[in-house]
Motif scaffolding. Sequence first.
Motif: not given
Length: 181
Positions: A35-38, A40-51, A62-68, A133-136
């Motif tokens: 919920g904090y990720l959503k 604070t950073f305006g993104v959806g669920d983290p990849p672990d919760l995707w199918f 990851l690009n939407e998340l940014g460094a922080d 490793q991101f942005p690599e």
Amino acid sequence: MVFRILQIVADSTPLLTVAALLEAVSVGVMFQRAGYLKDTFGVGDPPDLWFGSTPDKLYDYLNELGADGCQAYGRVNSWDFFPYMPAYMILLGAMLLLQCRSAGISLNISWLFPVAMFFDIIESSIFGYATRQFPEHLSNMLINVASIANQIKWASFLFGLVALVGLFANNSMRRTKSHHQ
């Protein structure tokens, strides 16, 4: 060794209770962090919760998340390894083992949750490494392996939950019938 842990917890009400409490806290923290990720950073669920995922979808996230946000997701990823994964594997695996025993069926079904955890480890390791490793970018093949592991994790978890609920209902009905006779 894993099966032995499930047996020990299944045979001990205090250990089963501790496992349930640890799982409740772990799930609560995971939802709070997601919920904090959503929020604070305006993104959806983290990849672990995707199918499943694709390399593009993961790197867009990851690009939407940014460094922080990537650092914050790294903390979610760390919590996933411990205590979340062992907590769900031990609690749900031990509960499924108890229901299998009660139904008089193969105890091998209780391996569904350790299998889910095994693939969760693969998925979370790769997603965590990709985040660090991101942005690599990692190879697409590696992200695809994480995606397949993610899907197997969710399928094993779902089958385990369906088996647990189904066996619980079946065992409960059998007990009710035997009490009425």
